[in-house]
Structures are given as C-alpha cells and as structure tokens.
Design a protein around this motif. Structure first.
Motif, PDB file in Angstrom:
ATOM      1  N   LYS A   1      36.547 -24.631 -14.112  1.00  0.00           N
ATOM      2  CA  LYS A   1      35.565 -24.305 -15.393  1.00  0.00           C
ATOM      3  C   LYS A   1      36.633 -24.694 -16.358  1.00  0.00           C
ATOM      4  CE  LYS A   1      34.623 -20.140 -13.698  1.00  0.00           C
ATOM      5  NZ  LYS A   1      33.550 -18.841 -13.686  1.00  0.00           N
ATOM      6  N   SER A   2      37.910 -23.977 -16.484  1.00  0.00           N
ATOM      7  CA  SER A   2      38.758 -24.502 -17.574  1.00  0.00           C
ATOM      8  C   SER A   2      38.645 -25.734 -18.062  1.00  0.00           C
ATOM      9  CB  SER A   2      40.031 -23.858 -17.183  1.00  0.00           C
ATOM     10  OG  SER A   2      40.257 -22.234 -17.084  1.00  0.00           O
TER      11      SER A   2
ATOM     12  N   VAL B   1      36.564 -28.231 -17.337  1.00  0.00           N
ATOM     13  CA  VAL B   1      35.242 -28.431 -17.959  1.00  0.00           C
ATOM     14  C   VAL B   1      35.112 -28.328 -19.446  1.00  0.00           C
ATOM     15  CG1 VAL B   1      32.821 -28.163 -17.846  1.00  0.00           C
ATOM     16  CG2 VAL B   1      34.179 -28.438 -15.576  1.00  0.00           C
ATOM     17  N   GLU B   2      35.628 -27.232 -19.918  1.00  0.00           N
ATOM     18  CA  GLU B   2      35.474 -26.676 -21.242  1.00  0.00           C
ATOM     19  C   GLU B   2      36.651 -27.640 -21.968  1.00  0.00           C
ATOM     20  OE1 GLU B   2      33.366 -24.529 -22.607  1.00  0.00           O
ATOM     21  OE2 GLU B   2      32.542 -24.586 -20.568  1.00  0.00           O
ATOM     22  N   LEU B   3      37.653 -27.890 -21.504  1.00  0.00           N
ATOM     23  CA  LEU B   3      38.924 -28.483 -22.329  1.00  0.00           C
ATOM     24  C   LEU B   3      38.170 -30.010 -22.507  1.00  0.00           C
ATOM     25  CD1 LEU B   3      41.894 -28.698 -23.077  1.00  0.00           C
ATOM     26  CD2 LEU B   3      42.168 -29.780 -20.686  1.00  0.00           C
TER      27      LEU B   3
ATOM     28  N   LYS C   1      35.120 -31.104 -22.676  1.00  0.00           N
ATOM     29  CA  LYS C   1      34.377 -30.884 -23.797  1.00  0.00           C
ATOM     30  C   LYS C   1      34.671 -30.832 -25.291  1.00  0.00           C
ATOM     31  CE  LYS C   1      30.715 -28.473 -21.214  1.00  0.00           C
ATOM     32  NZ  LYS C   1      29.764 -27.372 -20.957  1.00  0.00           N
ATOM     33  N   VAL C   2      36.028 -30.008 -25.178  1.00  0.00           N
ATOM     34  CA  VAL C   2      36.744 -30.177 -26.644  1.00  0.00           C
ATOM     35  C   VAL C   2      37.122 -31.599 -27.022  1.00  0.00           C
ATOM     36  CG1 VAL C   2      38.760 -29.468 -27.944  1.00  0.00           C
ATOM     37  CG2 VAL C   2      37.574 -27.939 -26.340  1.00  0.00           C
TER      38      VAL C   2
ATOM     39  N   THR D   1      33.099 -35.283 -17.507  1.00  0.00           N
ATOM     40  CA  THR D   1      33.809 -35.117 -16.139  1.00  0.00           C
ATOM     41  C   THR D   1      33.182 -35.456 -14.946  1.00  0.00           C
ATOM     42  OG1 THR D   1      32.593 -32.694 -16.327  1.00  0.00           O
ATOM     43  CG2 THR D   1      34.778 -32.810 -17.383  1.00  0.00           C
TER      44      THR D   1
ATOM     45  N   TRP E   1      28.166 -25.325 -13.968  1.00  0.00           N
ATOM     46  CA  TRP E   1      29.589 -25.022 -14.836  1.00  0.00           C
ATOM     47  C   TRP E   1      29.632 -26.160 -16.100  1.00  0.00           C
ATOM     48  CZ3 TRP E   1      33.123 -24.204 -10.142  1.00  0.00           C
ATOM     49  CH2 TRP E   1      33.255 -22.765  -9.857  1.00  0.00           C
ATOM     50  N   GLY E   2      28.567 -27.016 -16.081  1.00  0.00           N
ATOM     51  CA  GLY E   2      28.474 -28.234 -16.985  1.00  0.00           C
ATOM     52  C   GLY E   2      29.260 -29.535 -16.628  1.00  0.00           C
TER      53      GLY E   2
END
Length: 609
Positions: free
Chosen positions: A545-546, A548-550, A552-553, A558, A575-576
């Motif tokens: 999850k971390s 995936v969020e990274l 997106k930044v 992914t 989770w995207g």
C-alpha cells in the motif's frame, strides 16, 4: 654460401699446390677467382678478417679422404694455435662436446636425403668443448652448408659456414628457462608446476602412495600493492617464496601460480602430514613480520589443499579441487586451512552447471533462443494491457529452459549481453510482424550500459517510430542502485525514442524512495515476494500500500507480480494497483496471442548482411 663460392675463403694446402688434393669444385673456384699467386694470400687474409669480425669461418670437407680445409681465420675463431688440429673431420669431432659430434655427423652423413644434382642442404647446432679448447666455456656453433653425393649416392664432399651463436644460445636458454620458471621468485611457473604435478600424480598412482597439492594465497594482497606499491609487493612475494622453499623436504616442489598465490607439491604425504605442512607454512607468513624499504609489513595467508590421486587424478582436477578449498578458506572470518573432500552432491551440481554452460553457449551459436509471452492485465477491467517478453532457451534435446534456469549461468560466463541482444532481436521481430503486439522487455544491468544494444534499438525505432509506442523497457532496481546517474541517462534516452520505462523488482531492498525523484519511470513493478501470504501478512500489506501511494506521487503506474488467485487480485485492486501479472491471468507461452505476419528476412541498419 652457394656451391660456386665455397673456396673463396679457403687456405690452400702447401702439399697440394697443383690442386690435385682438392675437390673439383674447389679447384674450379680457385682457378676462376685468382689471376695469380701474388694475390691469393692477401685475398684469403682479407676474407678471413671479414669472417672473423662476424664470428664465422668457412670450410670444405672432402668426406672420402676426411680432409677439412678452413678459411684463414678458423684457428683464431676457435681459440686454437694451429688449424692442423681441425684438419680432418675426425680431429674436429674430437673437439666437440660428447653429443655434438653425433649431431654433426647425422646432419651430413645420416640425413637420408637424396642429392638430385644440386646437393643437399643441412643446418645443425653443436658445441666445441671449452675444456678441450682451454676456454672458459663451450663455443656454440651453427653449421650450415650443403653436401654432394658421389656415384653411389652417398656424401663425398661438403662445404659450409660455421657461425658462433653463444649469444643466441644464451638467449634461447634464458627463454627456455622463462618458459619454465617464474622471473620474480625463480620458482616453477604455473605451466611447469602442472607438468610436474602430473608426473607426481602418476608416480603416486603407480606406487599406491598419497601426495598432496597445497595452494597458499597471501590475504588481501591487493591492499599491499595499493599502499606500498608493486615493487614492494614483488619483494614481499619473493621473500615469502624464499621462506617456503627453505622449509621444503627433499623431493617436494614449489611454484608460483599467479600474483600472490604459490603452489606446493608434496610427495609421499598423508592427509595429516598435509595439514601439518600447511599450518607450518601459514605460520611462516603470520608469525614473522616482513621488513621492506617501506617499513615492516605483517601478513596472513590462507591455504587450500587436496590429496592426490584419491581426490584428483590430473593436475587440472587437482588445481580445481585445491582452488575450491582455498576459496572456502578465504571466505572464513579468520584465515585458515581447508582440505578438499569430494562432495557427491556438490560434484553433481558442478557437473550440471558445466552442462548448462555448454547448453547456453551452444544455444547462442545455434540461434535457439526464443521468447514467451505472459499477459499483464488491467486491475479493474482484467483486460490484457501488454505482454512481458520472457527469454527462453531450447536445449539440443528440445527441452525449454526459462530465464531463471539459465540466466545466472550466462552471467557467470559473461554471456548476458548476448542473451539480451537475442531477446531484443526477437522482440523487434514480433513488433514488426504484429501491429497488435504491446511488449515489455527486460534488460540486465550490464546491457543497460551497453552502447551497442542501445544503438541497435534506436536504429530500429528511428526507422519504425510506431514500434516505440508499443514497447516498454524494464530495468532492474539493482541497476538504479549501482549508478543512479547512468540509469537516469538510460531512462531519458529511451523516453526520447518514444518508449516507456519500467523499474522491475522494486522494493527488493536496493533503491531509496528518494531516487525516484531523479528517475522518471512510467511503471513500477513491485517485487512478487511481497505478494506471498499477502492476506495474512500485515507487513506485506503495509509495504505494498505504501509503494502504491508513493508511485502515485511520482505519476507512475504500478504492476504487482506473482498474482495467483482472485482474493489477492481483488485486494490489490482495492488498494489502487494498476496492473496485475501472474498465473491467475496466464502463464508464459511461446505462442503469440495475436495474428502474426509471415517471417521475412529484414535488414536492420548497422548489421552486416
């Protein structure tokens, strides 16, 4: 000297003034070159002086009468007072060292050649005995000439020139010594040590007694060279070699293998004695400081050894076994001695690795590399977004090996670049034959910095720009960690060509998140190890999850690998995660999932036809 010239430098025999004692060739030559007696001696002396200055003397040999006629300088050249002592072949042979007379006679009288009318040439080397001549050393000569046959076909007379070759002989002996001995230490070199080791193994086998080979290596000697310089390093090696040599038993042998590695061959040596000897030599290095012109140097050493013929029956296998033991000894925290013992499992693995290495080399040469296609699907729609092109090797017996089964061996052999070139060729061919193909291609660390690979790709994409839109190039996270600046240049070059770039195996532990600021990749492929036990591992869940969020930044999509079930796929989708790859959506297949145009020979610019 040609047959028409041999007598030009000859001294006439006072008892043969009418020439009746000389050969027909000599009489003819004398009658032709001298207008009268007044000039004969001056000419002989002048020619003799010239020949003396170049270290040569000429002769004519009446073989039937065993009479030798020499140029006027012969006595001076051979350091004798009177050329009467070399007036016959028998007398001359008497001045030669024991084996030389036989060599000389065989070259002329025992050659077995046939004189077809122009004589038979010969050339032989031999030595005049310094002891018999009263000189400090032997005089080495090169004797070149031509003999002529009589009616029965056997030699009747000969003429030629002898040349002093002491300097050349000394050089040849030096070269011969260098071919067997190490110039720094005076020990046997590797080649001669191997030859001697083979002889010792044969002797041990014949006598049914053990012998040993010990390889000794000075630890971290590269630092010694870096700190003290190579001259001091050489002095240290020579000192250690001298210590070892002074402690050898009679009949034992020592040689320099390479650099700071020495080899010891011990006759009639049990395993217990071998270990005692190795420890004694290790102490010779460890317990006494070496004094150099740069100051005292303290060293340690490691040793690996093998008993022959029990564990090795040739020098080659003995060296390999001792080297394996030495490598193991050097891997220990504290330098020590390791004795080789055959491990059937390890031996089988080595044999398998050798066979695989042969398969890789043969497959590259026979063009038996292919690609398999594994789908990567959209996490939401589950439609195929693209396929990863995975290199495959077909063995001689038709077995197909995946990249994980042979790439490691190819890397060990230095063949990764060739494998990557083969994969690129097949990917470009697939893009050419199908307008529907969208592919990702893995590139190894070495190939990512290979200008030839990049030139090959850019040539193809400049000629066919539409291909670039359907190509993703995957670089490894370890390549980024090794050289971020080089990786950024590689990524930017691929973007300029119109390709997308993915970073593979992300999260394996090499790359800092901050590096992504300097690396504008389009896709981040999350290492499949984090998918294992995903539903029960909170650590893996948090990590994915971390990431995936990274991603997106940094506006990167992914991909998660190794997805094998619907539950994992659903969780990742929630989770995207953008794309999913794994056996749940398809295994790699060599069958293309799209229509393919017929294969035709295509000339790629930059290649020879």
């Amino acid at each position: 000297m040609t047959p028409a010239e041999p007598a030009r430098a000859m001294v006439s025999d006072e008892n043969a003034q009418d020439g009746k004692q000389a050969s027909p060739a000599l009489r003819s030559q004398r009658n032709r070159i001298r207008p009268g007696p007044p000039n004969r001696r001056s000419m002989d002396e002048r020619v003799g002086s010239v020949m003396q200055s170049i270290g040569e003397a000429a002769y004519e040999w009446d073989i039937a009468a065993d009479r030798l006629i020499w140029s006027s300088n012969a006595a001076t050249l051979f350091c004798i007072e009177d050329d009467a002592v070399i007036s016959t072949g028998r007398d001359y042979n008497g001045l030669l060292v024991s084996t030389s007379s036989q060599n000389r006679n065989e070259a002329v009288l025992g050659s077995g050649m046939e004189d077809t009318g122009n004589g038979v040439s010969y050339s032989v080397q031999y030595a005049l005995s310094g002891e018999k001549l009263g000189t400090a050393s032997d005089i080495w000569l090169e004797d070149s000439g031509r003999w002529f046959a009589g009616e029965d076909g056997s030699p009747t007379h000969a003429h030629g020139v002898v040349r002093i070759i002491n300097e050349r002989r000394a050089m040849e002996e030096r070269l011969a010594r260098l071919s067997r001995f190490d110039g720094l230490t005076g020990l046997y070199n590797r080649s001669q040590l191997n030859t001697t080791l083979d002889a010792v193994i044969s002797e041990a086998t014949r006598n049914q007694e053990p012998a040993a080979l010990i390889l000794m290596s000075l630890d971290r000697f590269d630092l010694v060279n870096a700190i003290y310089g190579y001259d001091t390093g050489d002095a240290i090696i020579a000192e250690i070699a001298g210590r070892f040599r002074s402690c050898l038993r009679g009949g034992d042998i020592i040689g320099r293998i390479s650099g700071a590695k020495l080899g010891l061959v011990l006759r009639q040596c049990s395993e217990e004695e071998m270990q005692q000897a190795a420890n004694r030599f290790l102490m010779l290095v460890r317990d006494e400081v070496i004094h150099t012109d740069k100051g005292p140097v303290a060293l340690t050493a490691s040793a690996g050894a093998v008993i022959v013929p029990r564990h090795a029956r040739t020098s080659r296998s003995a060296m390999a076994a001792a080297q394996e033991a030495l490598t193991q000894a050097r891997q220990e925290r504290h330098p020590r001695f390791v004795s080789f013992h055959r491990d059937d499992k390890a031996e089988a693995e080595r044999q398998q690795a050798a066979e695989l290495a042969s398969e890789v080399v043969e497959a590259l040469g026979a063009d038996r590399m292919e690609i398999a296609f594994q789908p990567v699907v959209d996490a939401s729609s589950r439609d195929v977004a693209f396929h990863e092109a995975l290199i495959r090797l077909t063995t001689a017996n038709g077995q197909t090996l995946s990249a994980t089964e042979f790439v490691g061996t190819a890397q060990d052999l230095g063949l990764t670049r060739l494998v990557d070139h083969a994969a690129l060729d097949r990917v470009l061919e697939t893009l050419r034959r199908s307008d529907e193909a969208r592919l990702s291609l893995n590139v190894s660390n070495d190939t990512a910095s290979d200008p030839e690979w990049m030139s090959r790709l850019s040539t193809a994409l400049v000629a066919n720009p539409e291909w670039a839109k359907r190509l993703i190039v995957e670089i490894t996270e370890s390549h980024v960690a090794r050289d971020l600046e080089e990786a950024a240049l590689f990524v930017n070059t691929l973007h300029d060509l119109g390709c997308q770039v993915a970073i593979d195996d992300f999260g394996a532990g090499f790359t800092s998140f901050a590096n992504l600021k300097h690396l504008p990749v389009d896709i981040i492929k999350i290492d499949g190890q984090f998918v294992e036990n995903l539903t029960s591992s909170k650590e893996n869940q948090c990590f994915i999850k971390s990431l995936v969020e990274l991603a997106k930044v940094f506006n990167a999509r992914t991909v998660v690998e190794w997805v094998d079930d619907d539950a994992t796929a659903a969780q990742l989708q929630d989770w995207g995660v953008d794309y999913l790859q794994g056996y749940r959506f398809g295994k790699p297949s060599s069958e293309a999932p799209w229509p393919m145009r017929p294969a035709v020979e295509v000339f790629v610019p930059g290649e020879s036809r």
